[in-house]
Design an enzyme around this catalytic site. Structure first.
Site, mmCIF file in Angstrom:
data_model
loop_
_atom_site.group_PDB
_atom_site.id
_atom_site.type_symbol
_atom_site.label_atom_id
_atom_site.label_comp_id
_atom_site.label_asym_id
_atom_site.label_seq_id
_atom_site.Cartn_x
_atom_site.Cartn_y
_atom_site.Cartn_z
ATOM 1 N N TYR A 153 0.832 -1.216 0.000
ATOM 2 C CA TYR A 153 0.000 0.000 0.000
ATOM 3 C C TYR A 153 0.864 1.264 0.000
ATOM 4 C CZ TYR A 153 -3.901 3.117 1.226
ATOM 5 O OH TYR A 153 -4.835 4.134 1.241
ATOM 6 N N LYS A 157 1.181 3.962 -3.055
ATOM 7 C CA LYS A 157 0.763 5.354 -2.843
ATOM 8 C C LYS A 157 1.927 6.327 -3.064
ATOM 9 C CE LYS A 157 -3.620 4.692 -1.857
ATOM 10 N NZ LYS A 157 -4.667 5.214 -2.751
ATOM 11 N N ILE A 186 -10.679 9.138 6.867
ATOM 12 C CA ILE A 186 -11.998 9.579 6.384
ATOM 13 C C ILE A 186 -12.978 8.406 6.498
ATOM 14 C CG2 ILE A 186 -13.215 10.711 4.489
ATOM 15 C CD1 ILE A 186 -10.636 12.232 5.162
ATOM 16 N N THR A 188 -15.342 5.947 5.302
ATOM 17 C CA THR A 188 -15.836 5.319 4.067
ATOM 18 C C THR A 188 -15.964 3.813 4.343
ATOM 19 O OG1 THR A 188 -13.666 4.766 3.157
ATOM 20 C CG2 THR A 188 -14.512 6.961 2.617
HETATM 21 N N1 NAD Z 1 -11.012 6.397 3.518
HETATM 22 C C1 NAD Z 1 -9.824 6.826 3.895
HETATM 23 O O1 NAD Z 1 -9.599 7.157 5.069
HETATM 24 C C2 NAD Z 1 -8.714 6.912 2.888
HETATM 25 C C3 NAD Z 1 -7.506 7.478 3.315
HETATM 26 C C4 NAD Z 1 -6.480 7.594 2.392
HETATM 27 C C5 NAD Z 1 -6.635 7.160 1.092
HETATM 28 N N2 NAD Z 1 -7.818 6.603 0.717
HETATM 29 C C6 NAD Z 1 -7.919 6.150 -0.674
HETATM 30 O O2 NAD Z 1 -9.128 6.580 -1.248
HETATM 31 C C7 NAD Z 1 -9.461 5.723 -2.335
HETATM 32 C C8 NAD Z 1 -10.935 5.356 -2.232
HETATM 33 O O3 NAD Z 1 -11.163 4.629 -1.043
HETATM 34 P P1 NAD Z 1 -12.479 4.836 -0.164
HETATM 35 O O4 NAD Z 1 -12.030 5.102 1.213
HETATM 36 O O5 NAD Z 1 -13.385 5.783 -0.826
HETATM 37 O O6 NAD Z 1 -13.059 3.358 -0.187
HETATM 38 P P2 NAD Z 1 -14.491 2.783 -0.641
HETATM 39 O O7 NAD Z 1 -14.403 1.327 -0.379
HETATM 40 O O8 NAD Z 1 -15.592 3.553 -0.009
HETATM 41 O O9 NAD Z 1 -14.546 3.058 -2.218
HETATM 42 C C9 NAD Z 1 -13.724 2.367 -3.120
HETATM 43 C C10 NAD Z 1 -14.453 2.183 -4.418
HETATM 44 O O10 NAD Z 1 -13.596 1.447 -5.315
HETATM 45 C C11 NAD Z 1 -14.376 0.442 -5.950
HETATM 46 N N3 NAD Z 1 -13.529 -0.650 -6.411
HETATM 47 C C12 NAD Z 1 -12.974 -1.661 -5.685
HETATM 48 N N4 NAD Z 1 -12.308 -2.497 -6.494
HETATM 49 C C13 NAD Z 1 -12.439 -2.006 -7.752
HETATM 50 C C14 NAD Z 1 -11.975 -2.426 -9.019
HETATM 51 N N5 NAD Z 1 -11.202 -3.525 -9.163
HETATM 52 N N6 NAD Z 1 -12.313 -1.705 -10.101
HETATM 53 C C15 NAD Z 1 -13.091 -0.591 -9.979
HETATM 54 N N7 NAD Z 1 -13.559 -0.145 -8.806
HETATM 55 C C16 NAD Z 1 -13.226 -0.844 -7.702
HETATM 56 C C17 NAD Z 1 -15.374 0.012 -4.903
HETATM 57 O O11 NAD Z 1 -16.464 -0.689 -5.486
HETATM 58 C C18 NAD Z 1 -15.753 1.350 -4.300
HETATM 59 O O12 NAD Z 1 -16.798 1.956 -5.031
HETATM 60 C C19 NAD Z 1 -8.505 4.534 -2.253
HETATM 61 O O13 NAD Z 1 -7.483 4.689 -3.192
HETATM 62 C C20 NAD Z 1 -7.929 4.646 -0.853
HETATM 63 O O14 NAD Z 1 -6.627 4.120 -0.741
HETATM 64 C C21 NAD Z 1 -8.862 6.465 1.572
#
Ligand code: NAD
Length: 251
Positions: A153, A157, A186, A188
């Site tokens: 990860y 990133k 965040i 989610t």
């Molecule tokens: N939530 C946090 O705190 C946080 C922090 C840092 C970074 N992020 C990053 O934000 C991004 C989104 O994550 P999130 O927190 O919104 O999670 P989430 O699970 O709410 O959303 C992720 C989305 O990606 C989709 N997905 C999964 N596998 C897939 C694939 N193979 N092809 C297409 N779509 C696919 C899922 O169906 C979902 O709609 C990620 O890259 C994550 O690393 C999130």
């Protein structure tokens, strides 16, 4: 309406930060294409967008499949004639084992690379665009992983920030801006198990991490930043990684 007449492709837009980005872009007038494996989530998001007067479609897309991402870009151009905005936000859980390391690279490094490589030629045709890669604090600092297998990860990133800066330099003259957002903690689907702890994840935020703003972030607080970066308000911002973390990295 800061994104009037713009077309946004949101990869991973069915949930969480991608969905919030789709909603914020649509609220500013963009037509949105949600490319994701989760059709139900996309239809829910699109129902809300349409109810608020916006427009959008769903394209079933596995972000880890180069051909599928190309097909999503093609579908966007077929439906709306162009692509102005790309948000790379797919995400999902992976194990902290050897296979999980590769899975993290596929999801968090290769997927945004596929998005960029197929969207940029389309943006070039219309004289510019804005790409927003959803990275992470793990893109600018080491993560809490304890084994080599857990480094997929943060490696991905950090890598996506390398892609962001490099493509910003390469495409500046073409008026294609490329930026990353580094979200903190965040609420989610990805973090649900943490904030649904008995104390609502408060101990994690307040005591373990000591997040200065003393709370979880909400998805819309990332979506609005994505819409800003997509808009002309950010017309001279490129190659940046914008940290949105309630002050965590300032400590
Ligand atoms: N939530 C946090 O705190 C946080 C922090 C840092 C970074 N992020 C990053 O934000 C991004 C989104 O994550 P999130 O927190 O919104 O999670 P989430 O699970 O709410 O959303 C992720 C989305 O990606 C989709 N997905 C999964 N596998 C897939 C694939 N193979 N092809 C297409 N779509 C696919 C899922 O169906 C979902 O709609 C990620 O890259 C994550 O690393 C999130």
């Amino acid at each position: 309406m800061k994104l009037q007449d713009k077309v946004a492709l949101i990869i991973g837009g069915s949930s969480g930060l991608g969905r919030a980005s789709a909603e914020s872009c649509a609220a500013e007038g963009a037509r949105v294409v949600i490319a994701d494996i989760n059709e139900r989530g996309a239809e829910e998001a699109l129902a809300g967008i349409r109810a608020a007067g916006g427009t959008g479609i769903f394209v079933h897309t596995d972000a880890t499949d180069d051909d599928a991402v190309k097909a999503a870009v093609d579908a966007t151009v077929r439906e709306y004639g162009k692509i102005d905005i790309l948000v790379n936000s797919a995400g999902g859980r992976h194990a902290n084992d050897a296979a999980g390391w590769h899975r993290a690279i596929d999801m968090y490094l290769k997927a945004p690379y596929y998005g960029c490589r197929h969207a940029i030629p389309e943006m070039e045709k219309t004289g510019g665009g804005s790409i927003i890669n959803i990275a992470s604090l793990s893109g600018v600092t080491g993560s809490m992983a304890k084994t080599p297998e857990g480094t997929g990860y943060p490696a991905a990133k950090h890598g996506v920030i390398g892609i962001t800066k490099t493509l910003a330099i390469a495409n500046g003259k073409k008026n294609i801006r490329v930026n990353a957002i580094c979200p903190g903690y965040i609420k989610t689907e990805l973090t649900r198990s943490l904030f649904e702890a008995a104390d609502g994840g408060e101990q994690l935020i307040n005591e373990t991490l000591k997040v200065p703003m003393n709370r979880w972030g909400e998805a819309h607080e990332i979506g609005t930043v994505a819409a800003f970066l997509a808009s002309d308000d950010a017309s001279f911002i490129t190659g940046q990684s914008i940290i949105v973390d309630g002050g965590f990295m300032a400590r």
